[in-house]
Design a protein around this motif. Structure first.
Motif, PDB file in Angstrom:
ATOM      1  N   GLN A 190      53.645  25.444  50.417  1.00 10.01           N
ATOM      2  CA  GLN A 190      52.325  25.749  50.969  1.00 10.01           C
ATOM      3  C   GLN A 190      51.345  26.191  49.886  1.00 10.01           C
ATOM      4  OE1 GLN A 190      52.399  29.002  53.751  1.00 10.01           O
ATOM      5  NE2 GLN A 190      50.174  29.052  54.015  1.00 10.01           N
ATOM      6  N   HIS A 191      51.836  26.933  48.896  1.00 10.20           N
ATOM      7  CA  HIS A 191      50.962  27.491  47.869  1.00 10.20           C
ATOM      8  C   HIS A 191      51.044  26.749  46.538  1.00 10.20           C
ATOM      9  CE1 HIS A 191      51.444  31.353  50.371  1.00 10.20           C
ATOM     10  NE2 HIS A 191      50.241  30.869  50.591  1.00 10.20           N
ATOM     11  N   SER A 192      51.746  25.627  46.507  1.00  8.74           N
ATOM     12  CA  SER A 192      51.894  24.880  45.262  1.00  8.74           C
ATOM     13  C   SER A 192      50.535  24.430  44.732  1.00  8.74           C
ATOM     14  CB  SER A 192      52.791  23.660  45.496  1.00  8.74           C
ATOM     15  OG  SER A 192      52.979  22.941  44.296  1.00  8.74           O
ATOM     16  N   GLU A 193      50.283  24.707  43.451  1.00 11.38           N
ATOM     17  CA  GLU A 193      49.056  24.345  42.731  1.00 11.38           C
ATOM     18  C   GLU A 193      47.824  25.090  43.245  1.00 11.38           C
ATOM     19  OE1 GLU A 193      48.920  20.169  41.140  1.00 11.38           O
ATOM     20  OE2 GLU A 193      50.275  19.781  42.828  1.00 11.38           O
ATOM     21  N   ALA A 194      48.039  26.235  43.893  1.00  9.12           N
ATOM     22  CA  ALA A 194      46.917  27.019  44.415  1.00  9.12           C
ATOM     23  C   ALA A 194      46.559  28.203  43.521  1.00  9.12           C
ATOM     24  CB  ALA A 194      47.236  27.526  45.822  1.00  9.12           C
ATOM     25  N   PHE A 195      47.518  28.686  42.712  1.00  5.04           N
ATOM     26  CA  PHE A 195      47.300  29.916  41.959  1.00  5.04           C
ATOM     27  C   PHE A 195      47.596  29.727  40.473  1.00  5.04           C
ATOM     28  CE2 PHE A 195      48.842  31.293  46.212  1.00  5.04           C
ATOM     29  CZ  PHE A 195      47.660  31.863  46.663  1.00  5.04           C
ATOM     30  N   THR A 196      46.934  30.544  39.660  1.00  2.00           N
ATOM     31  CA  THR A 196      47.252  30.607  38.237  1.00  2.00           C
ATOM     32  C   THR A 196      48.332  31.667  38.019  1.00  2.00           C
ATOM     33  OG1 THR A 196      45.580  32.305  37.799  1.00  2.00           O
ATOM     34  CG2 THR A 196      44.879  29.988  37.638  1.00  2.00           C
ATOM     35  N   PRO A 197      49.070  31.603  36.917  1.00  2.00           N
ATOM     36  CA  PRO A 197      50.072  32.638  36.635  1.00  2.00           C
ATOM     37  C   PRO A 197      49.481  34.042  36.590  1.00  2.00           C
ATOM     38  CG  PRO A 197      50.436  30.740  35.232  1.00  2.00           C
ATOM     39  CD  PRO A 197      49.135  30.499  35.937  1.00  2.00           C
ATOM     40  N   GLN A 198      48.266  34.174  36.092  1.00  2.00           N
ATOM     41  CA  GLN A 198      47.635  35.486  35.982  1.00  2.00           C
ATOM     42  C   GLN A 198      47.417  36.122  37.352  1.00  2.00           C
ATOM     43  OE1 GLN A 198      43.438  35.839  34.661  1.00  2.00           O
ATOM     44  NE2 GLN A 198      44.248  36.999  32.924  1.00  2.00           N
ATOM     45  N   LEU A 199      47.011  35.325  38.342  1.00  2.00           N
ATOM     46  CA  LEU A 199      46.776  35.858  39.682  1.00  2.00           C
ATOM     47  C   LEU A 199      48.048  36.441  40.290  1.00  2.00           C
ATOM     48  CD1 LEU A 199      44.366  33.408  41.579  1.00  2.00           C
ATOM     49  CD2 LEU A 199      44.000  35.838  41.105  1.00  2.00           C
ATOM     50  N   LEU A 200      49.194  35.854  39.968  1.00  2.00           N
ATOM     51  CA  LEU A 200      50.461  36.294  40.555  1.00  2.00           C
ATOM     52  C   LEU A 200      51.234  37.232  39.630  1.00  2.00           C
ATOM     53  CD1 LEU A 200      51.727  33.027  42.287  1.00  2.00           C
ATOM     54  CD2 LEU A 200      50.095  34.739  43.082  1.00  2.00           C
ATOM     55  N   ASN A 201      50.563  37.724  38.583  1.00  2.00           N
ATOM     56  CA  ASN A 201      51.168  38.676  37.636  1.00  2.00           C
ATOM     57  C   ASN A 201      52.308  38.074  36.827  1.00  2.00           C
ATOM     58  OD1 ASN A 201      49.392  40.494  38.755  1.00  2.00           O
ATOM     59  ND2 ASN A 201      50.933  41.690  39.837  1.00  2.00           N
ATOM     60  N   TYR A 202      52.374  36.764  36.734  1.00  2.00           N
ATOM     61  CA  TYR A 202      53.454  36.147  35.963  1.00  2.00           C
ATOM     62  C   TYR A 202      53.337  36.483  34.479  1.00  2.00           C
ATOM     63  CZ  TYR A 202      55.133  33.238  39.857  1.00  2.00           C
ATOM     64  OH  TYR A 202      55.676  32.790  41.041  1.00  2.00           O
ATOM     65  N   ASP A 203      52.125  36.784  34.020  1.00  2.70           N
ATOM     66  CA  ASP A 203      51.948  37.173  32.623  1.00  2.70           C
ATOM     67  C   ASP A 203      52.439  38.595  32.371  1.00  2.70           C
ATOM     68  OD1 ASP A 203      49.886  38.054  34.295  1.00  2.70           O
ATOM     69  OD2 ASP A 203      48.463  38.246  32.645  1.00  2.70           O
ATOM     70  N   LEU A 204      52.598  39.381  33.432  1.00  2.00           N
ATOM     71  CA  LEU A 204      53.084  40.759  33.308  1.00  2.00           C
ATOM     72  C   LEU A 204      54.582  40.868  33.581  1.00  2.00           C
ATOM     73  CD1 LEU A 204      50.237  42.634  35.248  1.00  2.00           C
ATOM     74  CD2 LEU A 204      50.357  42.135  32.796  1.00  2.00           C
ATOM     75  N   SER A 205      55.087  40.015  34.446  1.00  2.00           N
ATOM     76  CA  SER A 205      56.481  40.134  34.892  1.00  2.00           C
ATOM     77  C   SER A 205      57.468  39.394  33.998  1.00  2.00           C
ATOM     78  CB  SER A 205      56.614  39.614  36.325  1.00  2.00           C
ATOM     79  OG  SER A 205      56.285  38.235  36.393  1.00  2.00           O
ATOM     80  N   TYR A 226      44.281  35.592  26.847  1.00  2.08           N
ATOM     81  CA  TYR A 226      43.725  36.189  25.640  1.00  2.08           C
ATOM     82  C   TYR A 226      42.205  36.343  25.672  1.00  2.08           C
ATOM     83  CZ  TYR A 226      48.296  35.639  23.430  1.00  2.08           C
ATOM     84  OH  TYR A 226      49.632  35.732  23.116  1.00  2.08           O
ATOM     85  N   ARG A 227      41.514  35.481  26.396  1.00  3.78           N
ATOM     86  CA  ARG A 227      40.056  35.480  26.323  1.00  3.78           C
ATOM     87  C   ARG A 227      39.359  35.885  27.617  1.00  3.78           C
ATOM     88  NH1 ARG A 227      38.515  30.068  22.744  1.00  3.78           N
ATOM     89  NH2 ARG A 227      39.832  30.560  20.940  1.00  3.78           N
ATOM     90  N   ALA A 228      40.033  35.771  28.731  1.00  2.00           N
ATOM     91  CA  ALA A 228      39.394  36.082  30.014  1.00  2.00           C
ATOM     92  C   ALA A 228      39.898  37.419  30.542  1.00  2.00           C
ATOM     93  CB  ALA A 228      39.680  34.975  31.024  1.00  2.00           C
ATOM     94  N   LYS A 229      39.025  38.148  31.183  1.00  2.00           N
ATOM     95  CA  LYS A 229      39.398  39.409  31.814  1.00  2.00           C
ATOM     96  C   LYS A 229      39.675  39.150  33.286  1.00  2.00           C
ATOM     97  CE  LYS A 229      37.896  44.191  32.440  1.00  2.00           C
ATOM     98  NZ  LYS A 229      36.805  45.176  32.201  1.00  2.00           N
ATOM     99  N   ALA A 230      40.873  39.494  33.713  1.00  2.00           N
ATOM    100  CA  ALA A 230      41.264  39.223  35.096  1.00  2.00           C
ATOM    101  C   ALA A 230      40.385  40.008  36.066  1.00  2.00           C
ATOM    102  CB  ALA A 230      42.727  39.585  35.305  1.00  2.00           C
ATOM    103  N   LYS A 231      39.845  39.316  37.065  1.00  2.00           N
ATOM    104  CA  LYS A 231      39.044  39.971  38.102  1.00  2.00           C
ATOM    105  C   LYS A 231      39.886  40.283  39.337  1.00  2.00           C
ATOM    106  CE  LYS A 231      34.755  37.715  36.647  1.00  2.00           C
ATOM    107  NZ  LYS A 231      33.622  36.825  37.060  1.00  2.00           N
ATOM    108  N   LYS A 232      40.947  39.507  39.527  1.00  2.00           N
ATOM    109  CA  LYS A 232      41.837  39.713  40.665  1.00  2.00           C
ATOM    110  C   LYS A 232      43.280  39.667  40.184  1.00  2.00           C
ATOM    111  CE  LYS A 232      38.852  37.661  44.224  1.00  2.00           C
ATOM    112  NZ  LYS A 232      38.777  36.636  45.303  1.00  2.00           N
ATOM    113  N   ARG A 233      44.144  40.364  40.912  1.00  2.00           N
ATOM    114  CA  ARG A 233      45.572  40.327  40.620  1.00  2.00           C
ATOM    115  C   ARG A 233      46.354  40.550  41.905  1.00  2.00           C
ATOM    116  NH1 ARG A 233      47.955  39.712  35.895  1.00  2.00           N
ATOM    117  NH2 ARG A 233      46.848  40.119  33.943  1.00  2.00           N
ATOM    118  N   LEU A 234      47.658  40.432  41.764  1.00  2.00           N
ATOM    119  CA  LEU A 234      48.558  40.660  42.885  1.00  2.00           C
ATOM    120  C   LEU A 234      48.858  42.153  43.006  1.00  2.00           C
ATOM    121  CD1 LEU A 234      50.171  38.704  44.847  1.00  2.00           C
ATOM    122  CD2 LEU A 234      52.147  39.218  43.401  1.00  2.00           C
ATOM    123  N   PHE A 235      48.737  42.678  44.229  1.00  2.00           N
ATOM    124  CA  PHE A 235      49.050  44.076  44.498  1.00  2.00           C
ATOM    125  C   PHE A 235      50.000  44.157  45.690  1.00  2.00           C
ATOM    126  CE2 PHE A 235      45.074  44.412  42.195  1.00  2.00           C
ATOM    127  CZ  PHE A 235      45.272  45.521  41.377  1.00  2.00           C
TER     128      PHE A 235
END
Length: 311
Positions: A190-205, A226-235
């Motif tokens: 259902q969510h395939s190709e809908a999110f970036t890794p940053q939105l789902l905290n994959y860069d943190l986990s 490295y260049r963009a500041k995240a405006k949204k994340r997973l909580f």
């Protein structure tokens, strides 16, 4: 210790002498770190850096076995096959272990009759002729048991039943609730190709490695890191009370005093009693709010926002 049988996964096998270098050029995790004693959590992205699906990769005799959310295995197999023309690999849908169990416990399960030394570190594995035990990352502590030997499958099931708190195999919901509390966001069909890794905290986990070389979508993923500041994340959102307004994939409205925002629920799990845990995408500024939020769709429900900490 809570034990349940897991049936919500599909498996893709990448076999052949080039399996590891091939996957190294396709997925977000560093495949050079995969060993017989260490599995990996990773993801496959498209060229735009959006997640096609995530996986848990375990090394077996035939190659690299990917555990994938149900309904997404075929898509990942087809996508990988497009890039496999010049590599000595064979990509197939695999039947996986004959049985898979989830364990919720902060201590390594004492399965000494199966394995002499259960794993103690995140994504560490221990394997015998009968089964593989995997320690998952995060809190609360969670393990998976992959049973390979069909002849001894009933023995493994009985051993796990005896070790469980209630002397029985429990509903999958207990493991799912623990996965949600640990902030483990899995991408289904259902969510395939809908999110970036940053939105789902994959860069943190740790799902994304920033030390490895190129892979499909890497340029976009690295630029956002490295260049963009995240405006949204997973909580993590915690609530008490039954409500149908927070189903998986739902867009909900949250309000505090005179402020209102919209949030997308990626996954919802039910815990003990009427407790509910949700993984939802929120503006980062709302992640530091200590006072409860009200659910606009059901004002009787109060939600508490928790930042997800990955270790």
């Amino acid at each position: 210790m809570q034990v349940c049988q897991l049936r919500q996964y599909e498996y893709v096998l990448v076999a052949g002498p080039d399996s590891i270098p091939f996957l190294q050029g396709q997925v977000t995790c560093d495949m050079t770190q995969l060993t017989d004693e260490q599995c990996l959590a990773g993801a496959l992205c498209n060229l735009k850096g959006r997640i096609i699906g995530d996986f848990l990769c375990v090394r077996i005799a035939e190659g690299c076995l990917l555990q994938i959310s149900e309904g997404n295995g075929q898509k990942i197999a087809v996508t990988l096959s497009k890039y496999a023309v010049f590599s000595k690999v064979k990509i197939t849908i695999h039947e996986g272990p004959c049985d898979t169990y989830g364990i919720v416990s902060n201590e390594s399960p004492a399965l000494h009759e199966l394995l002499p030394a259960p794993p103690s570190l995140s994504y560490q594995t221990a394997t015998s002729d009968t089964a593989t035990i995997i320690k998952l990352a995060g809190t609360p502590g969670r393990f998976q048991v992959w049973v390979w030997d069909a002849e001894n499958a009933s023995l493994v099931a009985e051993s796990l039943r005896v070790l469980s708190d209630k002397q029985t195999l429990e509903d999958f919901g207990h493991f799912d609730y623990a996965e949600t509390l640990a902030g483990q966001a899995h991408v289904n069909a259902q969510h395939s190709e809908a999110f970036t890794p940053q939105l789902l905290n994959y860069d943190l986990s740790g799902v994304v490695s920033f030390q490895k070389g190129c892979y499909t979508g890497q340029e976009v993923v690295a630029r956002m890191h490295y260049r963009a500041k995240a405006k949204k994340r997973l909580f993590l959102l915690l609530a008490e009370g039954p409500t149908d307004a927070t189903n998986n994939g739902a867009e909900i409205a949250l309000v505090q005093q005179d402020q209102q925002i919209k949030a997308q629920v990626l996954h919802r799990s039910r815990g003990p009693g009427n407790s509910i845990a949700m993984l939802a995408i929120l503006p980062i500024a709302w992640g530091n709010i200590e006072e409860p939020l009200l659910l606009v769709q059901d004002p009787t429900v109060e939600l508490t926002v928790k930042a997800l900490i990955y270790t």
